[in-house]
Design an enzyme around this catalytic site. Sequence first.
Site, short mmCIF file in Angstrom:
data_model
loop_
_atom_site.label_atom_id
_atom_site.label_comp_id
_atom_site.label_asym_id
_atom_site.label_seq_id
_atom_site.Cartn_x
_atom_site.Cartn_y
_atom_site.Cartn_z
N GLU A 1 10.28 -4.25 3.72
CA GLU A 1 10.44 -6.08 3.38
C GLU A 1 9.91 -5.90 1.27
OE1 GLU A 1 9.05 -4.91 5.61
OE2 GLU A 1 9.25 -6.55 7.45
N GLU B 1 -3.94 -6.01 15.44
CA GLU B 1 -3.44 -5.05 14.32
C GLU B 1 -4.97 -3.95 14.49
OE1 GLU B 1 -1.93 -3.76 10.67
OE2 GLU B 1 0.23 -4.66 11.84
N HIS C 1 -4.36 -31.96 19.78
CA HIS C 1 -3.03 -32.80 20.20
C HIS C 1 -1.97 -31.62 20.38
CE1 HIS C 1 -4.47 -36.60 18.88
NE2 HIS C 1 -4.89 -36.45 17.66
N LYS D 1 10.11 -0.15 13.29
CA LYS D 1 10.74 0.23 12.41
C LYS D 1 11.95 1.11 12.08
CE LYS D 1 7.16 -0.75 9.42
NZ LYS D 1 5.90 -0.35 8.76
N LYS E 1 1.45 -0.90 -0.11
CA LYS E 1 -0.30 0.26 -0.10
C LYS E 1 1.03 1.53 0.36
CE LYS E 1 -3.61 2.58 3.01
NZ LYS E 1 -4.59 2.23 3.88
N GLY F 1 -4.71 -1.99 5.34
CA GLY F 1 -4.12 -2.29 4.75
C GLY F 1 -4.57 -4.03 5.02
N ARG F 2 -4.78 -4.05 6.06
CA ARG F 2 -5.78 -5.57 6.89
C ARG F 2 -6.91 -5.66 6.12
NH1 ARG F 2 -4.09 -1.68 10.84
NH2 ARG F 2 -5.53 -1.38 12.18
O1 F6P Z 1 2.55 -3.64 9.84
C1 F6P Z 1 2.17 -2.58 10.15
C2 F6P Z 1 1.82 -2.75 8.11
O2 F6P Z 1 1.98 -0.94 7.87
C3 F6P Z 1 1.01 -2.77 7.92
O3 F6P Z 1 -0.79 -2.44 8.52
C4 F6P Z 1 0.45 -3.42 6.54
O4 F6P Z 1 -0.57 -4.59 6.07
C5 F6P Z 1 1.36 -4.09 6.58
O5 F6P Z 1 2.29 -3.52 6.89
C6 F6P Z 1 2.43 -3.88 4.86
O6 F6P Z 1 2.33 -2.74 4.62
P1 F6P Z 1 2.05 -2.53 2.72
O7 F6P Z 1 1.21 -2.36 2.36
O8 F6P Z 1 2.75 -0.61 3.46
O9 F6P Z 1 3.73 -2.61 2.19
#
Ligand code: F6P
Length: 524
Positions: A188, A327, A358, A486, A182, A241-242
Amino acid sequence: MNASLTMGPAWADFKNAVEAAQVHGESLRLIEAAGLQVDLSAQPQSEALDRSGLALLEQQGFAQARGALFDGGLANWTERRAALHTALRAAEPPPAVARAILGERERLRAFVAQADSAQSYRYVLHLGIGGSDWGPRMVIRALRHRGLKREIHFASNVDSHSVADALTHLDPHQTLVIIASKSFTTTEPLANAEVAMNWLRAAGVADPVRQVVAITANTDAALDFGISPQHVFRFWDWVGGRYSLWSAIGLPIALTLGCEAFDALLAGAAAMDQHFAQAAPEHNAPVQMALTGLANRSVRGFDSLAIAPYDSRLEHLVPWAQQLEMESLGKVATADGTPVGVPTGPAVWGMPGTDCQHTFFQWLHQDSLGAPVDFILSARPDHDYAQHHQLLIANCLAQRAALLRGKSYDEALRETLATESDPQRAELLARHKVHPGGRPSTLIVLPCLDPQSLGALLALYEHKVFTQGVLWGINPFDQWGVEFGKSLARNILGELNSPQRDASDQDPSTQHWIARLAGGKPSC
Ligand code: F6P
């Protein structure tokens, strides 16, 4: 602005009603919602609890907040944004956003249709994390039994073992790389995108960026990355995002399961939206699950919520729900900044059944407190082993019943004396076989695991979480708590990359490990 939960008159009545209510399961309490059956019989219930729950919803301004959610009001009030994930799956989105949503929905379908007709991209590499990963990953895992048009691999972690492992399964000349982010600034996916681009170049792909699409709300950053405008699919700041799998973030779902399946997923969620918007509170599944969650967390003191989907295809539902719930609800500050004053979002954990039996059901049955459990079950399987499905159902219902009913000392003693001749030993063993019982659980039954019922299930949890946010007076759509770590990571990375720098202001342990691990030195 909502009243403070505990300062309002309704809280004391609700708290007293919860403390007085028993988890006895003596009366069936079932709500039908968008094709799902939600059974709350094994949760605290009483007339006083029903009444005080309605009063609490009134006190916290639930009806107004729900209206604002659907209409594009500032549901995300710390970031001054709407939260219009419901619009993404609406047949007729609100006028203010209809053109944008329907236009992007059409672009996504056209892209998939073109790829299908040209038989392009036998493989998909999905690079995203959090809400840009769990939604598509969970849906595709849940529904892949229906057949996949393309092979997809997900790499989310910045640990390059994740992307390296994915690449071993892919042909660079037949792979579409999806960068889903987003913000298009998250470490990552961008780090993994660099690995993927190098991988394409090393394989001799002439114009690697032609095999890359971006899904983002930051289209400028995607264009700066070099991705062509035709390959940039957008969603918007008013989609959390979620809560975003219903947007272009769902592109991998359409590429692998097909647009029909994606449309059915949206339709299932839209059906749950209608239920949530229209059903009276006492017959409203998300609302009743929210009140139950409030009772268990803020009054009865359960620290966590276990989710046990009795279907191995829902193995990623738990991490998806963890992000959605934790979150969204792991906060204490209300709209005026004051703390809520009672425990809020529970820790969410779990595992598919019967594996969970289990793994941790001993704890659920005999720990001093245990945790409420959401059991999820499909009435019909998608395999031909009917007897296995009967076994699954029997185990799911049995675990619920054991948590509810418990086992008294007298029952345990009678059971033990049947096989233990020494009365003293039998009495001792019986003490170890007592099950307290009265442990709360909810059972959610899907007709079967198909796109429509899955969409309804996911929306059920989204609306439960939203309602709990309103009840607690917290914002379920921001995530200020993820930024601090972060920023510290950026500082520590700088020190790892230049260890000769003056002693940092880190704590002694962090300083020790920066010195020991800088530059990838072998530390063990
Ligand atoms: O975990 C923090 C966060 O901002 C989430 O809310 C989001 O889904 C994720 O990192 C990835 O963010 P982006 O879609 O901006 O890469």
